[in-house]
Design an enzyme around this catalytic site. Structure first.
Site, PDB file in Angstrom:
ATOM      1  CB  VAL A 195     -56.588 -13.646  15.108  1.00  0.00           C
ATOM      2  CG1 VAL A 195     -57.003 -12.735  16.250  1.00  0.00           C
ATOM      3  CG2 VAL A 195     -57.176 -13.151  13.807  1.00  0.00           C
ATOM      4  N   GLY A 196     -54.526 -15.612  16.477  1.00  0.00           N
ATOM      5  CA  GLY A 196     -53.970 -16.233  17.683  1.00  0.00           C
ATOM      6  C   GLY A 196     -52.483 -15.938  17.807  1.00  0.00           C
ATOM      7  N   GLY A 239     -61.363 -15.098  14.525  1.00  0.00           N
ATOM      8  CA  GLY A 239     -60.353 -15.335  13.491  1.00  0.00           C
ATOM      9  C   GLY A 239     -59.620 -16.633  13.761  1.00  0.00           C
ATOM     10  N   GLY A 240     -58.670 -16.939  12.898  1.00  0.00           N
ATOM     11  CA  GLY A 240     -57.968 -18.217  12.978  1.00  0.00           C
ATOM     12  C   GLY A 240     -56.576 -18.096  13.552  1.00  0.00           C
ATOM     13  CD  GLU A 272     -55.523 -26.498  31.442  1.00  0.00           C
ATOM     14  OE1 GLU A 272     -55.869 -27.691  31.520  1.00  0.00           O
ATOM     15  OE2 GLU A 272     -54.791 -25.949  32.272  1.00  0.00           O
ATOM     16  CB  CYS A 297     -59.486 -32.372  26.470  1.00  0.00           C
ATOM     17  SG  CYS A 297     -60.403 -31.680  27.852  1.00  0.00           S
ATOM     18  CE  LYS A 332     -57.735 -17.663  17.833  1.00  0.00           C
ATOM     19  NZ  LYS A 332     -58.844 -18.271  17.105  1.00  0.00           N
TER      20      LYS A 332
HETATM   21  P1  NAD Z   1     -56.589 -26.180  17.911  1.00  0.00           P
HETATM   22  O1  NAD Z   1     -55.302 -26.344  18.628  1.00  0.00           O
HETATM   23  O2  NAD Z   1     -56.647 -26.459  16.469  1.00  0.00           O
HETATM   24  O3  NAD Z   1     -57.134 -24.668  18.071  1.00  0.00           O
HETATM   25  C1  NAD Z   1     -57.337 -24.090  19.342  1.00  0.00           C
HETATM   26  C2  NAD Z   1     -57.337 -22.577  19.196  1.00  0.00           C
HETATM   27  O4  NAD Z   1     -56.024 -22.135  18.841  1.00  0.00           O
HETATM   28  C3  NAD Z   1     -58.270 -22.028  18.115  1.00  0.00           C
HETATM   29  O5  NAD Z   1     -58.862 -20.843  18.578  1.00  0.00           O
HETATM   30  C4  NAD Z   1     -57.312 -21.742  16.962  1.00  0.00           C
HETATM   31  O6  NAD Z   1     -57.792 -20.773  16.057  1.00  0.00           O
HETATM   32  C5  NAD Z   1     -56.093 -21.247  17.709  1.00  0.00           C
HETATM   33  N1  NAD Z   1     -54.807 -21.353  17.000  1.00  0.00           N
HETATM   34  C6  NAD Z   1     -54.492 -22.172  15.974  1.00  0.00           C
HETATM   35  N2  NAD Z   1     -53.191 -21.993  15.613  1.00  0.00           N
HETATM   36  C7  NAD Z   1     -52.687 -21.051  16.448  1.00  0.00           C
HETATM   37  C8  NAD Z   1     -51.402 -20.459  16.609  1.00  0.00           C
HETATM   38  N3  NAD Z   1     -50.375 -20.803  15.840  1.00  0.00           N
HETATM   39  N4  NAD Z   1     -51.244 -19.534  17.584  1.00  0.00           N
HETATM   40  C9  NAD Z   1     -52.261 -19.194  18.405  1.00  0.00           C
HETATM   41  N5  NAD Z   1     -53.502 -19.719  18.298  1.00  0.00           N
HETATM   42  C10 NAD Z   1     -53.714 -20.642  17.336  1.00  0.00           C
HETATM   43  O7  NAD Z   1     -57.642 -27.070  18.719  1.00  0.00           O
HETATM   44  P2  NAD Z   1     -59.138 -27.446  18.307  1.00  0.00           P
HETATM   45  O8  NAD Z   1     -59.089 -28.406  17.189  1.00  0.00           O
HETATM   46  O9  NAD Z   1     -59.976 -26.211  18.201  1.00  0.00           O
HETATM   47  O10 NAD Z   1     -59.621 -28.186  19.662  1.00  0.00           O
HETATM   48  C11 NAD Z   1     -59.403 -29.516  19.950  1.00  0.00           C
HETATM   49  C12 NAD Z   1     -58.238 -29.698  20.893  1.00  0.00           C
HETATM   50  O11 NAD Z   1     -58.452 -29.005  22.120  1.00  0.00           O
HETATM   51  C13 NAD Z   1     -58.040 -31.153  21.287  1.00  0.00           C
HETATM   52  O12 NAD Z   1     -56.679 -31.490  21.226  1.00  0.00           O
HETATM   53  C14 NAD Z   1     -58.541 -31.191  22.722  1.00  0.00           C
HETATM   54  O13 NAD Z   1     -58.018 -32.262  23.489  1.00  0.00           O
HETATM   55  C15 NAD Z   1     -58.136 -29.858  23.225  1.00  0.00           C
HETATM   56  N6  NAD Z   1     -58.895 -29.475  24.423  1.00  0.00           N
HETATM   57  C16 NAD Z   1     -58.268 -29.478  25.649  1.00  0.00           C
HETATM   58  C17 NAD Z   1     -58.987 -29.160  26.809  1.00  0.00           C
HETATM   59  C18 NAD Z   1     -58.332 -29.169  28.184  1.00  0.00           C
HETATM   60  O14 NAD Z   1     -58.897 -28.604  29.112  1.00  0.00           O
HETATM   61  N7  NAD Z   1     -57.173 -29.786  28.353  1.00  0.00           N
HETATM   62  C19 NAD Z   1     -60.338 -28.815  26.701  1.00  0.00           C
HETATM   63  C20 NAD Z   1     -60.937 -28.821  25.440  1.00  0.00           C
HETATM   64  C21 NAD Z   1     -60.206 -29.143  24.311  1.00  0.00           C
END
Ligand code: NAD
Length: 486
Positions: free
Chosen positions: A218-219, A214-215, A257, A291, A183
């Site tokens: 779906v997660g 999806g958002g 992560e 990140c 996803k």
């Molecule tokens: P986010 O947490 O908003 O979303 C990440 C994913 O989770 C998306 O696909 C989103 O649709 C999904 N999601 C949202 N709510 C959910 C829920 N309740 N249940 C399941 N899935 C859900 O993150 P973002 O804004 O897309 O990305 C930025 C973040 O990612 C930053 O905090 C960054 O540091 C982190 N990041 C970490 C790494 C690492 O390797 N540690 C790498 C890249 C990015």
């Protein structure tokens, strides 16, 4: 394979399944123009993906296939992607705002590299047999340690480095014989769906890889579905803790992560210009949307003025614009919401007593651009020094002794990465060992990444590992089989 930008179906069970979900637009963050459309996956779509992945794991050839045959198909999968670099690069830049050098180095170089490395590792000697022993009653026997694929794995990825992160999860998951439901972020779904097309062309059996866009809903469904055996998530700490909570009911293992607020320690003996090069390149990389970026600059008090000047000079010289235009050195934030978030934090920093040394405003053009911004004069406890902003904003925090530098660097909920700049590499090493983070770069090291090195995070930066052998084994269930010889 065709690298498309419009989809009316999702990749399920080896083919394109027409979705009844709403059509969502994919926006180019550098122009604010719509560059593609994808369906928003529904509960029925996700159910179909879970059924397909379950069948492929429970009854299909994938987990039972000889490792060499799985490896051959997965190498073919990367070759298919590699053969379409030019069209893929265009989509990656249009969808996520990545500069061409980042597309080459991170998405293709590291993405293909890490995927293939996982396939190689899985083909190695993971299993072992202990020497035969005589047990009770003089019975001769031994124990074999084998690694089984966990089952159906749910892979949830963020927007910032979509192709790279999708491949980072898929490589180890599939190489060990799991089947997967990916996803991707709703902001960057194209780099997920294209993997479906590559899987079909490479000949992966149906159901091995399924992609549902999806958002959050779906997660959430993916995380709570009892038919899914494990979740590997990359994203923010806030969503990560929601994922962990939601997975608890079904006692599902999760790898998380998450974010960071990593410190760069600049010792008094450091070359200020070199330190500023490292600091500026890091906090402005991909407009600060990474990140592991170094966003807290913990600088010896004697160097602070020169360091601030050096950062401001570099910020002035930055060419901010569309990554598709030659000469651009920094691209956009992913969305207007992300730009607002960055602007809000800069305002908060000023309210917390910070001086905005440079930047502190958006760029006046279409798209979601914000200038490289440096804040000085806030306490290490200030929100701008503690919370992940995920934009091109750095906070400079002075120190007087190595002990104080380590204390400031470790004063964080996060612990993802870090850096030290010093003419004394022995002292730098000592500081690196004291930092409570998953990785540290000394004097700008790590530009040639080691594929075997895992990414791990302390505290709010994550649970478990990605990459390398440690990351591969997150997708395996170790099993011991004791046997009687003769
Ligand atoms: P986010 O947490 O908003 O979303 C990440 C994913 O989770 C998306 O696909 C989103 O649709 C999904 N999601 C949202 N709510 C959910 C829920 N309740 N249940 C399941 N899935 C859900 O993150 P973002 O804004 O897309 O990305 C930025 C973040 O990612 C930053 O905090 C960054 O540091 C982190 N990041 C970490 C790494 C690492 O390797 N540690 C790498 C890249 C990015």
């Amino acid at each position: 394979m065709e690298v498309r930008t419009t989809y009316d179906g999702l990749f399920v069970d080896g083919g394109w399944r027409t979705s009844a979900g709403a059509t969502t637009a994919v926006v180019n963050p550098a122009t604010a123009a719509v560059v593609g459309t994808v369906p928003e996956g529904t509960a029925t779509d996700l159910d179909a993906a879970v059924v397909a992945a379950r069948r492929a794991y429970d009854e299909g050839p994938w987990p039972r296939m000889p490792q060499a045959e799985r490896g051959r198909l997965l190498r073919r999968f990367v070759e298919v992607l590699d053969a379409h670099r030019t069209e893929l690069a265009r989509v990656i830049t249009a969808e996520s705002g990545a500069l061409p050098w980042l597309v080459e180095s991170t998405h293709f170089g590291l993405g293909f590299g890490r995927f293939s490395h996982a396939v190689d590792l899985a083909a190695g000697e993971l299993d072992s047999v202990t020497p035969l022993k005589v047990g009770a009653g003089s019975v001769l026997g031994g124990t074999a340690l084998v690694h089984e694929p966990l089952g159906v794995v749910g892979l949830i990825t963020p927007f910032n480095f979509p192709l790279f992160l999708n491949l980072s999860k898929l490589g180890p998951a599939l190489a060990l014989g799991n089947t997967a439901i990916l996803k991707p972020s709703p902001l960057t779904p194209l780099e997920g769906l294209v993997l479906g097309a590559a899987a079909a062309e490479a000949g992966l059996p149906p159901g091995v890889l399924n992609v549902v866009t999806g958002g959050p809903e779906v997660g959430e469904r993916l995380v709570t579905d009892p038919r899914v055996d494990m979740i590997s998530f990359t994203g923010s700490d806030r969503t990560g803790s929601a994922v962990m909570r939601a997975a608890a009911d079904s006692l599902k293992p999760v790898v998380l992560e998450l974010g960071g607020k990593s410190a760069l320690v600049v010792r008094e003996d450091a070359d200020v210009q070199h330190a500023a090069d490292i600091a500026f390149a890091s906090f402005t990389l991909h407009a600060g949307q990474g990140c592991v970026l170094l966003t807290r600059h913990v600088v010896h008090r004697a160097l602070v003025d020169d360091f601030l000047d050096a950062l401001a000079t570099r910020a002035e010289a930055a060419v901010i614009g569309d990554p598709a235009e030659p000469g651009t050195t920094m691209g956009p934030l992913v969305s207007e919401a992300q730009r607002r978030r960055v602007a809000d934090y800069v305002r908060i920093g000023a309210e917390e007593g910070g001086e905005v040394v440079c930047g502190g405003k958006p760029v006046d053009r279409d798209g979601f651009f914000y200038r490289p911004t440096v804040i000085h004069g806030v306490s290490p406890k200030a929100r701008v020094a503690q919370e992940e902003i995920f934009g091109p904003v750095a906070v400079v925090l002075p120190f007087d002794s190595d002990d104080q530098a380590v204390a400031i660097a470790n004063d964080s909920r996060f612990g993802l990465s870090g850096g030290v700049v010093s003419a004394d590499t022995g002292k730098a090493w000592e500081i690196a060992r004291r930092l409570r983070t998953g990785s540290v770069r000394i004097n700008g090291g790590g530009t040639a990444p080691d594929l075997a090195a895992p990414i791990t995070g302390w505290g709010a930066s994550g649970v478990g590992a990605e990459h390398g052998l440690t990351g591969l084994l997150e997708f395996a269930q170790p099993k011991s089989i004791a046997f009687r010889a003769g």
